[in-house]
Motif scaffolding. Structure first.
Motif, PDB file in Angstrom:
ATOM      1  N   TYR B  35      38.579  -0.715  36.748  1.00  0.00           N
ATOM      2  CA  TYR B  35      37.521  -0.965  35.770  1.00  0.00           C
ATOM      3  C   TYR B  35      38.019  -0.537  34.389  1.00  0.00           C
ATOM      4  N   GLN B  37      36.512   0.858  30.743  1.00  0.00           N
ATOM      5  CA  GLN B  37      35.309   1.400  30.103  1.00  0.00           C
ATOM      6  C   GLN B  37      35.584   1.650  28.623  1.00  0.00           C
ATOM      7  N   GLY B  40      30.999   4.154  24.938  1.00  0.00           N
ATOM      8  CA  GLY B  40      29.588   3.835  24.757  1.00  0.00           C
ATOM      9  C   GLY B  40      29.059   2.770  25.699  1.00  0.00           C
ATOM     10  N   GLN B  41      29.921   2.248  26.574  1.00  0.00           N
ATOM     11  CA  GLN B  41      29.495   1.211  27.513  1.00  0.00           C
ATOM     12  C   GLN B  41      29.781   1.636  28.951  1.00  0.00           C
ATOM     13  N   GLY B  42      29.180   0.912  29.893  1.00  0.00           N
ATOM     14  CA  GLY B  42      29.484   1.157  31.288  1.00  0.00           C
ATOM     15  C   GLY B  42      30.807   0.520  31.681  1.00  0.00           C
ATOM     16  N   PRO B  43      31.398   0.946  32.783  1.00  0.00           N
ATOM     17  CA  PRO B  43      32.650   0.344  33.250  1.00  0.00           C
ATOM     18  C   PRO B  43      32.483  -1.147  33.540  1.00  0.00           C
TER      19      PRO B  43
END
Lengths: 112, 110
Positions: B35, B37, B40-43
């Motif tokens: 993943y 990431q 400030g964001q999700g994976p």
């Protein structure tokens, strides 16, 4: 397209002040919904998996619940060490890949 | 028991270079996912491998590639690095539908 929306983006609580985090999701079919905790600069730490509406899981001060459209993470009497970003993710049913679609997370700060 | 391990922990590269990130899953886990990431964001899902076969690929360009070895460890390769590739790269191993993440590799592209 699978979508996960978390609210609020950020939450500040006083120690002992209970609250809930929301995760709304849209998927064609749900294999599972996952909650993770992430501390700054570290990888997500697994908390819970929920598979069907009505299911509940508890761990210490945390309780996760699931409906057909959303999940809640309830935090009871939080402590400063509960401060972290909480991530929600869904795993859709179709396909052989077990990929997770994440929301952007809720950044929780618990003040002493 | 050792968790998922990743190396290196931090990496600085310049635009156009190539990078290889490595991951060792939890003992007994045969599936590895990667993943990305961004702060400030999700994976965001990149790849999943199971028993050395690619089982899924996310919406990433062909500059991203991966492979899994007979011992179930995995490599993620990124060619022709762009500034936008700067992120935390996470590896997860999976058992019984649950993915357990490593500490990540922080990549900075200058």
């Amino acid at each position: 397209e699978d979508q996960v929306t978390q609210s609020p983006e950020a939450l500040r609580l006083q120690e002992g002040e209970s609250s809930s985090l929301n995760c709304s999701y849209t998927v064609s079919g749900l294999r599972g919904l996952f909650w993770y905790r992430q501390d700054p600069g570290k990888g997500p730490e697994f908390l819970f998996t929920l598979y069907s509406a009505g299911e509940e899981k508890e761990k210490e001060r945390l309780k996760a619940t699931l409906t057909k459209k959303e999940s809640f993470l309830h935090i009871t009497a939080p402590k400063p060490e509960d401060s972290a970003t909480y991530l929600c993710a869904v795993q859709p049913v179709p396909g052989s890949a077990r990929q997770l679609t994440f929301g952007s997370g809720t950044q929780l700060t618990v003040l002493p | 028991d050792a968790g998922v391990t990743q190396s290196p922990t931090h990496l600085i590269k310049t635009r156009g270079q190539h990078v290889t990130l490595r991951c060792s899953p939890i003992s007994g886990h045969k599936s590895v996912s990667w993943y990305q990431q961004v702060l400030g964001q999700g994976p965001q899902f990149i790849f999943q491998y199971y028993e050395k076969e690619e089982r899924g690929r996310g919406n990433f360009p062909d500059r991203f590639s991966a492979r899994q070895f007979p011992n179930y460890s995995s490599e993620l390769n990124v060619n022709a690095l762009l500034l936008g590739d700067s992120a935390l790269y996470l590896c997860a191993s999976m058992i019984q539908e649950t993915q357990y993440f490593g500490p990540g590799t922080r990549l900075l592209v200058l």
